[in-house]
Design a protein around this motif. Sequence first.
Motif, short mmCIF file in Angstrom:
data_model
loop_
_atom_site.label_atom_id
_atom_site.label_comp_id
_atom_site.label_asym_id
_atom_site.label_seq_id
_atom_site.Cartn_x
_atom_site.Cartn_y
_atom_site.Cartn_z
N ALA A 186 0.80 -1.22 0.00
CA ALA A 186 0.00 0.00 0.00
C ALA A 186 0.84 1.27 0.00
N MET A 215 -6.65 2.81 -9.28
CA MET A 215 -6.13 2.24 -8.04
C MET A 215 -4.65 2.54 -7.80
N GLU A 218 -3.85 3.45 -4.34
CA GLU A 218 -3.85 2.38 -3.34
C GLU A 218 -2.45 1.82 -3.12
N VAL A 292 -6.05 -3.18 1.11
CA VAL A 292 -6.06 -3.36 -0.33
C VAL A 292 -4.89 -4.22 -0.80
N ASN A 396 -12.50 0.01 -4.74
CA ASN A 396 -11.05 0.11 -4.67
C ASN A 396 -10.50 0.06 -3.25
N ARG A 397 -11.39 0.04 -2.25
CA ARG A 397 -10.92 0.04 -0.86
C ARG A 397 -11.75 -0.92 -0.01
#
Length: 428
Positions: A186, A215, A218, A292, A396-397
């Motif tokens: 991350a 993303m 992320e 993630v 996305n999370r």
Amino acid sequence: MAGKTIAEKIMSAHSGTDARAGDIVVADIDFVMGQDGTSPLAIRALEAMGVETVFDPDKVALVMDHSSPSPIEGVSALHTMMRAFGEKTGCHVYDVGCGVCHQLIPEQGHLSAGDLMVGCDSHTCTYGALNVFSTGVGSTDGAAAMATGKLWFKVPETIKVVFTGTLPPDVYAKDLILYLAGMLGADGATYQALEFSGPVIDDLSIDARMTISNMAIELGAKAGLMAADDKTLAWLEDAAKRAAVRADCGQRASRAPRAPHPQNPDSDAVYERVIEIDVTELTPQVAKPHAVDNVVPLADVVGTPIQQGVLGTCTNGRLEDLAIAADIVRGTTLAPGVRLIVAPASKDILLAAIEAGHIQALAEAGACLVTPGCGPCVGTHNGVPSDGENVISTANRNFKGRMGNSNAFIYLASPATVAKSVLAGEIV
């Protein structure tokens, strides 16, 4: 002297300097965006600065998408503030039902290749798929950009990611970026740009490319960039043409089209590192709760019971995503006790999905449709899970509490994996 990355080229063009990684530049901004969770803060910051106008009303947009329609009176007041700001300044305001900011801004013809834009939302990096250096900023920085049309940046180093090989069946763009998240972590690209390339990227649609760029944050990245090719330019040209002949979601028609000025990397560009990933043997990927980068091959979580699926968000709410899921569920029904919430990324996508029969297939299978926008992703009103429930989502999370309940568990996957899993009642 060595060549430049996409990030260095865009920063050079917008600052009038020979910008290199590590340099501090003041750059001209092509577009500024805020959503309903951040725009009110930016408006208040402008008021505190004593600023009553924006640098160019056609280059500023406010979007109501995170809590849309409004779930409580406090949010309704914020929406009213945004509408009033639009009336006063003449900037674009996308009201309830128009869709997610990260779909609307490019879809409505506000951007073109080689642009530099900032948004008061972390997933502004989505537009990197269109050769735009786009990055999220805080509301105060966003306010400064709205007022002056300029902002300072530290030019980021770039990590080049090259996807090679042949994409296997049932492996999609979402699986590629989840795999990379698991590899880098991350914070693996913090304050760096990711530059995605290779034959696999070349073969992807713009919808799929946007999933990957979306993303980048992320992994900690400042931007998730791709070169501009014929697909990019054709997509942008189509968006500009549509924006010039209609006033969608209350917007002004006949806007001047944004001329592309692609900024592709030099062959001798200097990268912080180059990562090459052969996808030929890659399998579908899943990010397990509550991070993630907690990514494993799908096989590791097969059989995990689920109570809810989510199809949509700024990551996977585009037409291609809805089509993939609709083809899987068509003629079948959801597993008993399982919910599927579908949130198209924009009104345009919703209308196209209706025309193509995707919405009918999803609804007949038992899916629940919500207003185009962020939907359940941020946990403000739509689709909050119950204690102990497992959710498989295209978002996305999957942070603890991300969807509104810290006692629920969110798994991230592609639209295909989500669709197949809600039919089985477990991850399959």
